[in-house]
Design a protein around this motif. Sequence first.
Motif, short mmCIF file in Angstrom:
data_model
loop_
_atom_site.label_atom_id
_atom_site.label_comp_id
_atom_site.label_asym_id
_atom_site.label_seq_id
_atom_site.Cartn_x
_atom_site.Cartn_y
_atom_site.Cartn_z
N PRO A 9 15.99 -56.65 36.09
CA PRO A 9 15.27 -57.78 36.67
C PRO A 9 15.62 -59.08 35.92
O PRO A 9 15.82 -59.08 34.70
N GLN A 10 15.72 -60.16 36.66
CA GLN A 10 16.09 -61.44 36.05
C GLN A 10 15.07 -61.92 35.03
O GLN A 10 15.43 -62.61 34.07
N LEU A 11 13.81 -61.57 35.21
CA LEU A 11 12.80 -61.97 34.23
C LEU A 11 13.09 -61.42 32.84
O LEU A 11 12.70 -62.02 31.84
N TYR A 76 11.71 -55.10 42.20
CA TYR A 76 11.84 -56.47 41.72
C TYR A 76 10.62 -57.33 42.07
O TYR A 76 10.73 -58.55 42.19
N ASN A 78 8.14 -58.44 40.34
CA ASN A 78 7.86 -59.52 39.39
C ASN A 78 8.84 -60.67 39.55
O ASN A 78 8.45 -61.84 39.48
N ASP A 79 10.12 -60.37 39.76
CA ASP A 79 11.10 -61.42 40.00
C ASP A 79 10.77 -62.18 41.28
O ASP A 79 10.80 -63.41 41.32
N PHE A 83 9.88 -66.20 40.97
CA PHE A 83 10.85 -67.17 41.47
C PHE A 83 10.51 -67.68 42.87
O PHE A 83 11.25 -68.50 43.42
#
Length: 105
Positions: A9-11, A76, A78-79, A83
Amino acid sequence: LHSHLHFWPQLDFVADRHGRALIDELAYFETISEDYGRIAKKLGTPTSLAHVNTSKKSSYRDIYTPEAIEKVRTLYANDIAAFGYQFDGFQRKTIRDGQFVQLSE
């Protein structure tokens, strides 16, 4: 999910374990040319970003099955929330006081 860095994930890269942003700016793939220009100007290196290796697919819907969409939505979540993404677009967010917040227009 964490077996390969590409799928993290990006976070995991842009927020600490408490969800506070570790970055100053958000850039979106959907508006990458404008976002790149804004960030480059802020850094004092105004340049443009070349658009190469363009995909012939116009949307994730051309590739993802409904089952894949649900898997992405779950993995995903959370991402997607942080965002401002939705499966029919996104609502741009910004960083303010270490938080991901809705951009006021």
